[in-house]
Write a protein that holds these residues in place. Structure first.
Motif, mmCIF file in Angstrom:
data_model
loop_
_atom_site.group_PDB
_atom_site.id
_atom_site.type_symbol
_atom_site.label_atom_id
_atom_site.label_comp_id
_atom_site.label_asym_id
_atom_site.label_seq_id
_atom_site.Cartn_x
_atom_site.Cartn_y
_atom_site.Cartn_z
ATOM 1 N N GLU A 260 0.812 -1.211 0.000
ATOM 2 C CA GLU A 260 0.000 0.000 0.000
ATOM 3 C C GLU A 260 0.851 1.269 0.000
ATOM 4 O OE1 GLU A 260 -4.153 1.407 2.093
ATOM 5 O OE2 GLU A 260 -2.941 -0.164 3.006
ATOM 6 N N ARG A 261 2.049 1.201 0.557
ATOM 7 C CA ARG A 261 2.871 2.401 0.691
ATOM 8 C C ARG A 261 3.479 2.850 -0.639
ATOM 9 N NH1 ARG A 261 8.254 1.051 0.830
ATOM 10 N NH2 ARG A 261 8.745 -1.161 1.067
ATOM 11 N N PHE A 262 3.393 2.010 -1.677
ATOM 12 C CA PHE A 262 3.946 2.405 -2.968
ATOM 13 C C PHE A 262 2.988 3.406 -3.617
ATOM 14 C CE2 PHE A 262 5.841 -2.116 -3.173
ATOM 15 C CZ PHE A 262 6.894 -1.721 -2.357
ATOM 16 N N SER A 263 3.373 4.662 -3.650
ATOM 17 C CA SER A 263 2.445 5.701 -4.092
ATOM 18 C C SER A 263 2.796 6.289 -5.455
ATOM 19 C CB SER A 263 2.395 6.834 -3.059
ATOM 20 O OG SER A 263 3.693 7.365 -2.854
ATOM 21 N N ASN A 264 4.051 6.177 -5.894
ATOM 22 C CA ASN A 264 4.427 6.706 -7.196
ATOM 23 C C ASN A 264 3.893 5.775 -8.277
ATOM 24 O OD1 ASN A 264 6.021 6.968 -9.660
ATOM 25 N ND2 ASN A 264 7.181 8.489 -8.500
ATOM 26 N N LYS A 265 2.914 6.256 -9.053
ATOM 27 C CA LYS A 265 2.191 5.370 -9.963
ATOM 28 C C LYS A 265 3.098 4.660 -10.957
ATOM 29 C CE LYS A 265 -1.948 5.100 -12.752
ATOM 30 N NZ LYS A 265 -3.135 5.796 -13.240
ATOM 31 N N LYS A 266 4.048 5.390 -11.522
ATOM 32 C CA LYS A 266 4.912 4.805 -12.543
ATOM 33 C C LYS A 266 5.771 3.685 -11.983
ATOM 34 C CE LYS A 266 8.216 6.103 -16.133
ATOM 35 N NZ LYS A 266 8.983 7.207 -16.740
ATOM 36 N N ALA A 267 6.164 3.821 -10.725
ATOM 37 C CA ALA A 267 7.105 2.858 -10.144
ATOM 38 C C ALA A 267 6.429 1.772 -9.316
ATOM 39 C CB ALA A 267 8.109 3.609 -9.272
ATOM 40 N N LYS A 268 5.106 1.823 -9.205
ATOM 41 C CA LYS A 268 4.421 0.909 -8.289
ATOM 42 C C LYS A 268 4.722 -0.557 -8.571
ATOM 43 C CE LYS A 268 0.554 3.833 -6.956
ATOM 44 N NZ LYS A 268 -0.867 4.147 -7.146
ATOM 45 N N PHE A 269 4.496 -0.976 -9.806
ATOM 46 C CA PHE A 269 4.690 -2.384 -10.123
ATOM 47 C C PHE A 269 6.153 -2.790 -9.976
ATOM 48 C CE2 PHE A 269 0.433 -2.488 -11.919
ATOM 49 C CZ PHE A 269 0.052 -3.795 -11.673
ATOM 50 N N ASP A 270 7.059 -1.949 -10.425
ATOM 51 C CA ASP A 270 8.476 -2.291 -10.338
ATOM 52 C C ASP A 270 8.903 -2.454 -8.881
ATOM 53 O OD1 ASP A 270 10.926 -2.924 -11.422
ATOM 54 O OD2 ASP A 270 11.613 -0.856 -11.516
ATOM 55 N N LYS A 271 8.479 -1.527 -8.026
ATOM 56 C CA LYS A 271 8.817 -1.629 -6.604
ATOM 57 C C LYS A 271 8.188 -2.867 -5.979
ATOM 58 C CE LYS A 271 9.526 3.281 -5.556
ATOM 59 N NZ LYS A 271 9.060 4.439 -4.754
ATOM 60 N N CYS A 272 6.969 -3.138 -6.381
ATOM 61 C CA CYS A 272 6.252 -4.303 -5.864
ATOM 62 C C CYS A 272 6.971 -5.593 -6.258
ATOM 63 C CB CYS A 272 4.830 -4.288 -6.407
ATOM 64 S SG CYS A 272 3.890 -5.773 -6.090
ATOM 65 N N PHE A 273 7.288 -5.725 -7.552
ATOM 66 C CA PHE A 273 7.971 -6.929 -8.028
ATOM 67 C C PHE A 273 9.355 -7.061 -7.393
ATOM 68 C CE2 PHE A 273 5.448 -6.554 -12.250
ATOM 69 C CZ PHE A 273 4.346 -7.126 -11.638
ATOM 70 N N LYS A 274 10.042 -5.945 -7.243
ATOM 71 C CA LYS A 274 11.371 -5.973 -6.632
ATOM 72 C C LYS A 274 11.292 -6.513 -5.209
ATOM 73 C CE LYS A 274 15.281 -2.965 -5.445
ATOM 74 N NZ LYS A 274 15.803 -1.566 -5.487
ATOM 75 N N LYS A 275 10.307 -6.054 -4.457
ATOM 76 C CA LYS A 275 10.140 -6.510 -3.072
ATOM 77 C C LYS A 275 9.872 -8.011 -3.021
ATOM 78 C CE LYS A 275 7.375 -5.585 1.085
ATOM 79 N NZ LYS A 275 8.479 -5.168 1.965
ATOM 80 N N ILE A 276 8.999 -8.465 -3.912
ATOM 81 C CA ILE A 276 8.636 -9.883 -3.932
ATOM 82 C C ILE A 276 9.833 -10.751 -4.321
ATOM 83 C CG2 ILE A 276 7.302 -11.601 -5.232
ATOM 84 C CD1 ILE A 276 4.986 -9.579 -5.227
ATOM 85 N N LYS A 278 13.047 -10.091 -4.267
ATOM 86 C CA LYS A 278 14.107 -10.081 -3.260
ATOM 87 C C LYS A 278 13.765 -11.073 -2.152
ATOM 88 C CE LYS A 278 16.102 -6.255 -1.897
ATOM 89 N NZ LYS A 278 16.304 -4.863 -1.423
ATOM 90 N N GLU A 279 12.487 -11.145 -1.813
ATOM 91 C CA GLU A 279 12.029 -12.100 -0.803
ATOM 92 C C GLU A 279 12.202 -13.534 -1.301
ATOM 93 O OE1 GLU A 279 8.404 -11.783 2.136
ATOM 94 O OE2 GLU A 279 7.675 -12.467 0.185
ATOM 95 N N VAL A 280 11.890 -13.755 -2.583
ATOM 96 C CA VAL A 280 12.075 -15.085 -3.177
ATOM 97 C C VAL A 280 13.531 -15.524 -3.042
ATOM 98 C CG1 VAL A 280 12.045 -16.392 -5.343
ATOM 99 C CG2 VAL A 280 10.156 -14.851 -4.803
ATOM 100 N N GLY A 281 14.448 -14.603 -3.354
ATOM 101 C CA GLY A 281 15.869 -14.922 -3.251
ATOM 102 C C GLY A 281 16.309 -15.157 -1.820
ATOM 103 N N LYS A 282 15.811 -14.344 -0.913
ATOM 104 C CA LYS A 282 16.185 -14.466 0.499
ATOM 105 C C LYS A 282 15.741 -15.799 1.084
ATOM 106 C CE LYS A 282 15.853 -11.908 4.858
ATOM 107 N NZ LYS A 282 15.282 -10.697 5.533
ATOM 108 N N LEU A 283 14.577 -16.286 0.640
ATOM 109 C CA LEU A 283 14.053 -17.557 1.142
ATOM 110 C C LEU A 283 14.756 -18.761 0.518
ATOM 111 C CD1 LEU A 283 10.237 -16.705 1.122
ATOM 112 C CD2 LEU A 283 11.611 -17.222 3.151
ATOM 113 N N GLY A 284 15.508 -18.520 -0.541
ATOM 114 C CA GLY A 284 16.190 -19.621 -1.209
ATOM 115 C C GLY A 284 15.249 -20.519 -1.993
ATOM 116 N N ALA A 285 14.167 -19.945 -2.490
ATOM 117 C CA ALA A 285 13.192 -20.739 -3.246
ATOM 118 C C ALA A 285 13.824 -21.297 -4.520
ATOM 119 C CB ALA A 285 11.981 -19.885 -3.598
#
Length: 501
Positions: A260-276, A278-285
């Motif tokens: 929800e905190r991603f407010s810049n419309k142009k960057a929303k999806f990129d920031k969202c995917f980046k967060k996800i 990075k989590e995938v990598g951290k979990l070692g999936a």
């Protein structure tokens, strides 16, 4: 699709009224039919000259068939459903019956009381308890074979149509047979499928039918989670990260959760995917499951962006938009330009002039290179492991493009059913909504056609993407019987088999 998709604007869960039974003079209905023809001929971006002439001829023929025949809104709606106009529109176009024209209250109707699920080879009860056992196979309703019932509701046999019928079957049946009060259902119970049974069931009023759906519905599983923009879950046993994306448009009204905190419309999806990711990598999936089974599309740039987070090699995107003309027919009946209310000619002129500034004049149409031969590299957080893509009837529009891109690049395994939309010449973009003067029906039509690269069409020539693994028959039914997610369970099985090897 050859005809406009006919849909009820307020689904059963939202609708408060049923169709009025006042007769409308045939002259007025003929006028509406002519208006509909003008709209289709004037706006549909894929029509050939021959098809325009064919539509004009068909409209005149249909006008003659209703000469002197007054109809109710319901009768006229069913008349429209049987038209075979080669509109060349896809799922983005619709004729909708608004609640404002639905009278009187549903207290006059007795609706089919059982939620259903349409499988590849059977229709089953989709209520966990009720008048028939869960997962009972329905053979007929009031003596009409269930396949015939589905064809009566819609001649479109595509998976998008099936999924929509599932959701509003009770009211769809009522539209076709409005005076039905009780239902004789021939069925087989799961415990004894070889034995044919029959039971007479009284119909329910609207409030009871809504209660049935809210309390008894089994599929879709985890129904409340579909309100979320994104759902994620990690399965340690399978080293699998599950990522469900329900739209390629950022919906501020949906539950955005931790995004929800991603407010810049142009960057929303990129920031969202980046967060996800990075989590995938951290979990070692080692395995990634992307679920687009309820993704009806969105903005055309975002599928390629998502793919860059799973790409192993560079890929090229291209999207060309085309509009036949910027002159709209029957302007006096336009009520919406996209999602904005239209108040008259000035609004239309301002809207179309602003839109036209993004297009160039070609030989026979106006065009815009929305994405021009854009070379995309794998994102630095791109996932390199096994990817499984879940798709279904609701996978449409921009989601169809992602599915085709995924298949064309041979990035992983696609599981589900043939998707609901096509990646070939999507009629989408800006929508114009008209309201018919006498029935109040709303006609929504897209202005443009979207085409992707020739390379994509060479790699994925089929009109609608077919999965690599399509479940059906007894295997799928057993998953349903056990209230499991068939596609997800299939992924887990594939992962387990891979681990053994």
């Amino acid at each position: 699709m050859r005809i406009l998709l006919l849909a009820v604007a307020g689904l059963l869960l939202l609708s408060n009224q049923l169709f009025g039974q006042d007769k409308i003079d045939s002259k007025l209905l003929q006028e509406e039919l002519e208006i509909l023809g003008d709209i289709v001929i004037g706006i549909s971006p894929k029509l050939s000259k021959e098809e325009r002439n064919q539509i004009s001829k068909l409209i005149e023929e249909k006008k003659s068939t209703i000469e002197g025949k007054a109809m109710t809104s319901l009768e006229y709606f069913n008349f429209l459903a049987e038209l075979d106009l080669p509109t060349q529109f896809d799922e983005h176009a619709s004729i909708q019956i608004d609640e404002d024209v639905l009278t009187p209250l549903l207290k006059e109707a007795k609706l089919f009381p059982l939620p259903i699920k349409i499988l590849k080879d059977r229709v089953v009860v989709n209520g966990k308890r009720g008048m028939l056992p869960y997962a009972s196979i329905i053979h007929s309703i009031n003596g009409q074979a269930i396949d015939s019932v589905l064809r009566m509701i819609s001649t479109d046999s595509g998976n998008l149509s099936k999924r929509r019928i599932e959701w509003q079957f009770s009211i769809d049946y009522c539209i076709k047979k409005p005076f039905t009060r009780s239902y004789s259902v021939a069925y087989s119970e799961p415990s004894a499928p070889e034995i044919n049974l029959k039971k007479k069931i009284d119909g329910l009023d609207r409030s009871e039918c809504v209660k049935q759906l809210n309390e008894l519905l089994v599929y879709p599983l985890n129904r409340d989670s579909l309100k979320n923009f994104i759902n994620t879950k990690y399965y340690p046993k399978h080293k699998a990260y599950y990522f469900q994306l329900n739209s390629f448009s950022w919906d501020e009204n949906s539950n955005l959760g931790r995004f929800e905190r991603f407010s810049n419309k142009k960057a929303k999806f990129d920031k969202c995917f980046k967060k996800i990711f990075k989590e995938v990598g951290k979990l070692g999936a080692e395995n990634l499951i992307i679920d687009l089974r309820h993704n009806g599309g969105g903005e055309i740039h975002n599928p390629g962006l998502l793919y860059s987070y799973i790409a192993k090699n560079k890929f090229v995107q291209h999207a060309r938009l085309e509009i036949p003309d910027f002159l709209l027919p029957q302007e006096e009946y336009i009520i919406k330009l996209d999602d904005k209310e239209c108040k008259g000619e000035e609004d239309i002129a301002d809207f179309m002039n602003a839109y036209r500034s993004n297009f160039e004049k070609g030989e026979s149409s106006f065009f815009s290179e929305a994405i021009k031969e854009q070379e995309m590299l794998p994102n630095k957080h791109a996932f390199r492991g096994n990817v499984y893509l879940l798709v279904g009837g609701y996978t449409c529009s921009a989601s169809s493009y992602f599915t085709a891109l995924f298949k064309g690049e041979k990035r992983g395994v696609i599981i589900g059913e043939q998707i609901g939309g096509s990646h070939h010449s999507i009629t989408a973009g800006t929508n114009i909504t008209y309201q018919m003067p006498h029935t109040g029906f709303k006609v929504k039509v897209p202005l443009m056609v979207v085409n992707f690269s020739d390379e994509l069409y060479e790699k994925v020539p089929e009109l609608k993407v077919n999965p690599d693994i399509e479940l059906g028959g007894e295997i799928y039914y057993q998953y349903v019987l056990n209230k499991q997610d068939p596609e997800l369970e299939t992924v887990f099985q594939l992962i387990a088999e891979g681990d053994k090897n």
